[in-house]
Design a protein around this motif. Structure first.
Motif, mmCIF file in Angstrom:
data_model
loop_
_atom_site.group_PDB
_atom_site.id
_atom_site.type_symbol
_atom_site.label_atom_id
_atom_site.label_comp_id
_atom_site.label_asym_id
_atom_site.label_seq_id
_atom_site.Cartn_x
_atom_site.Cartn_y
_atom_site.Cartn_z
ATOM 1 N N LEU A 1 -0.834 5.111 3.487
ATOM 2 C CA LEU A 1 0.636 5.320 3.883
ATOM 3 C C LEU A 1 1.385 5.884 2.638
ATOM 4 N N GLY A 2 1.381 5.415 1.272
ATOM 5 C CA GLY A 2 1.894 5.587 0.380
ATOM 6 C C GLY A 2 2.028 7.148 -0.126
ATOM 7 N N ALA B 1 -0.690 10.196 12.927
ATOM 8 C CA ALA B 1 -2.174 9.697 12.679
ATOM 9 C C ALA B 1 -2.165 8.413 13.740
ATOM 10 N N LEU B 2 -0.970 7.860 14.021
ATOM 11 C CA LEU B 2 -0.784 6.680 14.771
ATOM 12 C C LEU B 2 -1.013 7.136 16.487
ATOM 13 N N SER C 1 0.950 -1.052 0.075
ATOM 14 C CA SER C 1 -0.099 0.210 0.152
ATOM 15 C C SER C 1 0.765 1.302 0.065
ATOM 16 N N GLY C 2 2.232 1.060 -0.382
ATOM 17 C CA GLY C 2 3.077 2.158 -0.457
ATOM 18 C C GLY C 2 3.861 2.726 0.860
ATOM 19 N N TRP D 1 10.505 3.417 7.266
ATOM 20 C CA TRP D 1 9.964 4.207 8.816
ATOM 21 C C TRP D 1 8.374 3.615 8.940
ATOM 22 N N GLN D 2 7.594 3.753 8.158
ATOM 23 C CA GLN D 2 6.118 3.568 8.259
ATOM 24 C C GLN D 2 5.948 1.974 8.499
ATOM 25 N N ALA E 1 -3.714 2.644 7.422
ATOM 26 C CA ALA E 1 -2.542 2.177 6.613
ATOM 27 C C ALA E 1 -2.538 2.307 5.150
ATOM 28 N N SER F 1 2.132 10.605 9.058
ATOM 29 C CA SER F 1 1.860 8.839 9.385
ATOM 30 C C SER F 1 1.971 8.409 10.989
ATOM 31 N N THR F 2 3.109 9.011 11.382
ATOM 32 C CA THR F 2 3.202 8.729 12.869
ATOM 33 C C THR F 2 2.476 9.563 13.781
ATOM 34 N N TRP G 1 1.133 9.314 2.491
ATOM 35 C CA TRP G 1 1.479 10.327 3.630
ATOM 36 C C TRP G 1 2.998 10.351 4.005
ATOM 37 N N GLY G 2 3.577 11.237 4.274
ATOM 38 C CA GLY G 2 4.825 11.348 4.832
ATOM 39 C C GLY G 2 5.070 10.872 6.144
ATOM 40 N N ALA G 3 6.181 10.605 6.637
ATOM 41 C CA ALA G 3 6.812 10.031 7.947
ATOM 42 C C ALA G 3 6.109 10.833 9.164
#
Lengths: 273, 256
Positions: free
Chosen positions: B108-109, B119-120, A184-185, A189-190, B105, B116-117, B111-113
């Motif tokens: 994620l492709g 958002a978690l 999913s890209g 890090w993710q 998730a 995404s962090t 979103w930047g680091a």
């Protein structure tokens, strides 16, 4: 598959009975010889030892529970816990980033990963190779008899151990879950924060708790060298033959470990349920 | 991305895993917006074909065109997640995370680091994740941990994640293998609706030829790594379907 290759494989994987028997005889023989070699004319067991053991056992029935001493026990316990907490804090500061480096999960490319893995494993392996007591003596020589020496003596080798063990937990995330995130890209890090860390969270917490338990024991032992705490008090009590004071101190140590055990099991359950 | 009218063009596709042929000379074209069911017995190569279509496995021989492009090039450019998304048979969710985070998730492709962090860790909510959850009917489990979800709820979570990923092509591996007949009908209906409403191409592997005929435009039968038949749902005959599931033993020339 043909039956001959099956038969051959059976023979290879099963140890030969004759070789095994010979090895057993050899080992048992060595064990017996080692005992025969002991010099029994000297005091193998120190003469006063039995008496001391008897007094130690008797004092179990009459431990020193006077308020003044209980205050000392409480104080020593708190000092030991503080050393353990401070030591683990240093260990986590070193170990968590270390685990990410050792695991190599953020590094792209097979060759780069191999290089960073060898370098980081070597560094942390070196730090881990020495026992915390040896580190304590080293830091004592450099920093003198200060609490910082005790904290670093726990923090440095424990941080290196955390880096290695937690690094392996991060590596061992199920491949399918990571591939699904990647498709999913997700970046590396993710993958780490959405996949590897949550999947390993139960194991990570369990291992941190176990290491904290070890840190409490280590802090108790380190205090023998002169830093305050349970070990220091235990040393004093034994020197003065105050066996009645030994038991409350040991009870405090055992109690501490038991509390850590219960709390860690509960935390782990909430994380995984 | 490209403007090809074809979702897929496969020519002489062959895939081998350490010498074992999983697919052998597959020719297949899928038009954009079409819904295709892959049927065939276990080991026929359905899952391998889906993984090739997802760009996760490179062909050993032959060519694959995905929306007119080369899947490995799309992957290198980071365009693969927007082109195609696969829902694996085992869903492959992160059980320790909430339904919400598993659905997010999918983004994620894009979103930047930092985003995404955040958002978690922070109680942020992506409206797209909420909308996807509502579309697949998992909204009331939005904040539940996946480890406490049933199999059906996990499947819907995986589907919502795919919707958030928002690929042009949806690939689904054995979506009804663990569902009872009523739920199977429901899920296939939902899949079809999601594909049609957004104009997506849908390719799914199925064990049941009956369901394939009822819910898809086209049915492709695979047998031993080859295409055994390929046609519109109404054109596929019962003989073709039974033939594709025939046991190898009944056909002496096939046995090795």
């Amino acid at each position: 598959m043909s039956s001959t290759s099956q038969r051959r494989r059976l023979v290879v994987t099963r140890p030969r009975p004759t070789a095994r028997t010979a090895l057993s005889v050899l080992l048992i023989g060595a064990f017996v010889l080692a005992f025969l070699g002991l010099d029994t004319t000297d005091d193998l067991i120190h003469q006063g030892g039995l008496q001391a053991a008897a007094r130690l056992a008797r004092s179990l029935l009459a431990p020193d529970l006077s308020p003044e001493f209980l205050v000392i026990v409480l104080d020593a316990t708190l000092v030991t816990v503080s050393y353990a907490v401070a030591g683990m804090t240093v260990a986590i500061v070193i170990g968590i980033p270390g685990a990410v480096i050792v695991s190599g999960v953020l590094v792209r490319g097979r060759r780069a990963r191999a290089v960073s893995s060898v370098l980081s494993r070597g560094t942390f392996g070196f730090l881990r190779a020495m026992h915390e007591l040896v580190w304590a003596l080293l830091f004592l020589a450099i920093l003198g008899l200060t609490p910082v020496a005790g904290i670093l003596a726990i923090g440095v080798p424990y941080g290196a151990t955390l880096a290695r063990v937690l690094g392996e937990h991060l590596q061992n995330a199920p491949k399918e879950v990571i591939l699904a995130l990647r498709s999913s890209g997700a970046s590396r890090w993710q993958e780490l924060v959405y996949g590897r860390v949550p999947v390993a969270s139960g194991d990570i917490v369990a291992y941190l708790a176990y290491r904290f338990e070890c840190a409490v024991r280590a802090a108790a032992v380190l205090s023998f060298i002169g830093l305050g705490g349970i070990g220091y008090r235990l040393n004093l009590a034994l020197h003065d033959f105050r066996f009645d004071r030994v038991w409350p101190l040991i009870a405090a140590l055992v109690g501490l470990i038991a509390i850590i055990d219960v709390v860690s099991a509960r935390t782990r359950r909430t994380l995984q349920a | 991305m490209t403007t090809s009218t074809k979702a897929y063009e496969l020519r002489g596709l062959g895939v081998s895993f350490s010498g074992v042929r999983a697919l052998d000379g597959v020719d297949l074209e899928v038009a954009r917006g079409e819904s295709v069911a892959l049927v065939g017995p276990s080991g026929a190569g359905k899952s391998t074909l889906l993984r090739v279509l997802a760009g996760m496995v490179a062909p050993t021989t032959g060519t694959v065109r995905l929306l007119g492009g080369d899947p490995s090039v799309l992957r290198r450019r980071g365009e693969l997640p927007a082109a195609v998304g696969l829902m694996p048979q085992s869903f492959d969710l992160v059980p320790q995370l909430r339904v919400k985070h598993n659905i997010q998730a999918g983004a994620l492709g894009r979103w930047g680091a930092i985003r995404s962090t955040a958002a978690l860790l922070l109680p942020l909510e992506d409206p797209r994740a909420r909308e996807a959850a509502a579309r697949v009917g998992i909204e009331e489990r939005f904040h539940q941990r996946v480890s406490r979800c049933s199999g059906g709820e996990r499947q819907r979570t995986a589907l919502a994640r795919l919707l958030v990923q928002n690929p042009r092509i949806l690939l689904v591996d054995e979506p009804v293998s663990s569902l009872d007949p009523a739920r199977s009908e429901d899920l296939l209906e939902l899949l079809r609706r999601l594909a049609v409403e957004d104009g997506r191409t849908l390719v799914a592997s199925l064990h049941s030829p009956e369901l394939a005929r009822r819910h898809f435009d086209r049915v492709v039968g695979l047998r031993e790594g080859r295409v055994a038949f390929d046609g519109g749902s109404s054109a596929v005959t019962t003989e073709q379907l039974t033939d594709v599931y025939r046991l190898v033993d009944e056909h002496p020339s096939d046995s090795r």
